[in-house]
Design an enzyme around this catalytic site. Sequence first.
Site, short mmCIF file in Angstrom:
data_model
loop_
_atom_site.label_atom_id
_atom_site.label_comp_id
_atom_site.label_asym_id
_atom_site.label_seq_id
_atom_site.Cartn_x
_atom_site.Cartn_y
_atom_site.Cartn_z
N GLY A 15 23.12 -17.37 -17.00
CA GLY A 15 23.55 -18.71 -16.57
C GLY A 15 24.54 -18.66 -15.42
N LEU A 16 25.58 -17.87 -15.60
CA LEU A 16 26.61 -17.77 -14.56
C LEU A 16 26.08 -17.02 -13.33
CD1 LEU A 16 29.48 -18.59 -14.07
CD2 LEU A 16 30.25 -16.58 -15.34
N ASP A 35 19.87 -6.91 -13.59
CA ASP A 35 19.80 -7.50 -14.93
C ASP A 35 18.76 -6.73 -15.73
OD1 ASP A 35 20.83 -10.60 -15.94
OD2 ASP A 35 19.43 -9.48 -17.21
N ASP A 49 19.14 -1.38 -17.63
CA ASP A 49 19.96 -1.59 -18.82
C ASP A 49 21.30 -0.91 -18.58
OD1 ASP A 49 21.14 -1.47 -21.38
OD2 ASP A 49 19.17 -1.40 -22.34
N SER A 73 26.82 -12.58 -24.36
CA SER A 73 27.84 -13.58 -24.02
C SER A 73 28.21 -14.47 -25.21
CB SER A 73 27.35 -14.43 -22.85
OG SER A 73 26.10 -15.00 -23.16
N SER A 109 36.88 -13.13 -21.12
CA SER A 109 36.62 -14.42 -21.77
C SER A 109 37.87 -14.93 -22.47
CB SER A 109 35.51 -14.24 -22.81
OG SER A 109 35.43 -15.37 -23.65
N HIS A 111 37.78 -15.77 -25.29
CA HIS A 111 37.68 -15.29 -26.67
C HIS A 111 38.41 -13.95 -26.87
CE1 HIS A 111 35.28 -18.66 -27.81
NE2 HIS A 111 34.54 -18.49 -26.72
N TYR A 138 32.59 -10.11 -30.10
CA TYR A 138 32.39 -10.43 -28.68
C TYR A 138 33.75 -10.46 -27.96
CZ TYR A 138 31.93 -13.57 -24.66
OH TYR A 138 32.03 -14.13 -23.42
N SER A 167 34.89 -22.04 -19.73
CA SER A 167 33.48 -22.44 -19.86
C SER A 167 33.01 -22.84 -18.48
CB SER A 167 33.33 -23.65 -20.78
OG SER A 167 33.67 -23.31 -22.10
N1 LIG Z 1 29.38 -18.91 -18.95
C1 LIG Z 1 30.61 -19.02 -19.42
O1 LIG Z 1 31.16 -20.11 -19.54
C2 LIG Z 1 31.38 -17.79 -19.83
C3 LIG Z 1 32.60 -17.93 -20.50
C4 LIG Z 1 33.34 -16.78 -20.82
C5 LIG Z 1 32.86 -15.54 -20.45
N2 LIG Z 1 31.65 -15.44 -19.83
C6 LIG Z 1 31.14 -14.10 -19.50
O2 LIG Z 1 30.50 -14.14 -18.24
C7 LIG Z 1 29.34 -13.32 -18.26
C8 LIG Z 1 28.12 -14.15 -17.87
O3 LIG Z 1 27.98 -15.22 -18.80
P1 LIG Z 1 26.64 -16.06 -18.88
O4 LIG Z 1 27.00 -17.35 -19.48
O5 LIG Z 1 25.93 -16.03 -17.59
O6 LIG Z 1 25.82 -15.20 -19.95
P2 LIG Z 1 24.24 -15.07 -20.10
O7 LIG Z 1 24.02 -14.61 -21.51
O8 LIG Z 1 23.55 -16.28 -19.62
O9 LIG Z 1 23.89 -13.87 -19.09
C9 LIG Z 1 24.17 -12.52 -19.37
C10 LIG Z 1 23.14 -11.68 -18.65
O10 LIG Z 1 23.40 -10.30 -18.93
C11 LIG Z 1 22.17 -9.64 -19.11
N3 LIG Z 1 22.35 -8.47 -19.97
C12 LIG Z 1 22.66 -8.45 -21.29
N4 LIG Z 1 22.71 -7.19 -21.74
C13 LIG Z 1 22.43 -6.40 -20.67
C14 LIG Z 1 22.32 -4.99 -20.53
N5 LIG Z 1 22.49 -4.15 -21.57
N6 LIG Z 1 22.01 -4.51 -19.31
C15 LIG Z 1 21.80 -5.35 -18.24
N7 LIG Z 1 21.89 -6.69 -18.34
C16 LIG Z 1 22.20 -7.20 -19.55
C17 LIG Z 1 21.26 -10.67 -19.79
O11 LIG Z 1 19.89 -10.35 -19.59
C18 LIG Z 1 21.69 -11.95 -19.12
O12 LIG Z 1 20.88 -12.28 -18.01
C19 LIG Z 1 29.25 -12.70 -19.64
O13 LIG Z 1 29.86 -11.43 -19.59
C20 LIG Z 1 30.08 -13.64 -20.49
O14 LIG Z 1 30.64 -12.99 -21.61
C21 LIG Z 1 30.90 -16.53 -19.52
#
Ligand SMILES: NC(=O)c1ccc[n+]([C@@H]2O[C@H](COP(=O)([O-])OP(=O)(O)OC[C@H]3O[C@@H](n4cnc5c(N)ncnc54)[C@H](O)[C@@H]3O)[C@@H](O)[C@H]2O)c1
Length: 269
Positions: A15-16, A35, A49, A73, A109, A111, A138, A167
């Site tokens: 998403g991000l 990814d 990976d 995430s 995060s 969290h 997490y 968020s």
């Molecule tokens: N979106 C938010 O509001 C938010 C808030 C706090 C923290 N975060 C952190 O920001 C980051 C991005 O968040 P998001 O919302 O886009 O999450 P998301 O789950 O939408 O995206 C995470 C991506 O990481 C990839 N991924 C997972 N495991 C993997 C691996 N072993 N090797 C390679 N790729 C892998 C997934 O395929 C996915 O595309 C995360 O680390 C999340 O913890 C996001």
Amino acid sequence: MAAPRTVLLTGAAGGLGTLMRDLLPAYGYELRLLDLTPVADAPDAIAADLGDLDAVRAAVRGVDAVIHLAGISLEAPFDDILRANITGTYHLYEAARQEGVPRVVFASSNHAIGFTPRPGGGEPLIPAGTPHRPDTFYGLSKCFGEDLAQLYWDKHGLETVSVRIGSCFPEPTSVRMLSIWMSPADCARLFHAALTASGVGHTVVYGSSANTRLPWDLASARALGYDPQDDSEPYAAKLLAEHGELDPDNPEHAHLGGHFCTNPPMWPR
Ligand SMILES: NC(=O)c1ccc[n+]([C@@H]2O[C@H](COP(=O)([O-])OP(=O)(O)OC[C@H]3O[C@@H](n4cnc5c(N)ncnc54)[C@H](O)[C@@H]3O)[C@@H](O)[C@H]2O)c1
């Protein structure tokens, strides 16, 4: 450090990552994408990976910086978090060290400090230096990532800005999110500041817009040059009419991590 141009964006399919793929090129960055899953409209994205150190090392080779978003995430069984977020982030740092990449922006995060009591009106904002109080496996993995970043700065001179993201979505969708929301445009501003500020060592910042209901102190983010332009308040009336104000006697509302503090099970394995 010269201003970075080529930046590896891990988690580019998420998403991000999708939001940042749209917004960061306007700041002059050439993004290399990575990814586990295919990245829409990006046939050149690296499918790898984080568990594969050689693949991660090849992915970071020659970049000026990394924005590390990849990982799980949400709360998940410990073994899954261990593989993706703990070993995976270690591989990212080890690859960056071996390949001489000078800076990482780490998606931490809220969290990581989820069990921190939510400040009431008139109480001081939560500082960046507040102790870790993870609310989930997490959140614990994000504490590990921040400590790993500190280790790689102290021992190897690899710089990191750890961004405790609140968020980041196009708009806030809950009353809790009114306090910790970061607009995608502000996220791009913050990542740009984190990539270009000089002498960051390891700096922990909160990742949010300049929300009226902010629970934390944005001082360390502003010190990097971050100047947030958005505030969630225009969304408040509608969300409050639907859900009401947060009840401080409700354990879900009493802590920063919200329902992560109360809901998800801790998976035994
Ligand atoms: N979106 C938010 O509001 C938010 C808030 C706090 C923290 N975060 C952190 O920001 C980051 C991005 O968040 P998001 O919302 O886009 O999450 P998301 O789950 O939408 O995206 C995470 C991506 O990481 C990839 N991924 C997972 N495991 C993997 C691996 N072993 N090797 C390679 N790729 C892998 C997934 O395929 C996915 O595309 C995360 O680390 C999340 O913890 C996001």
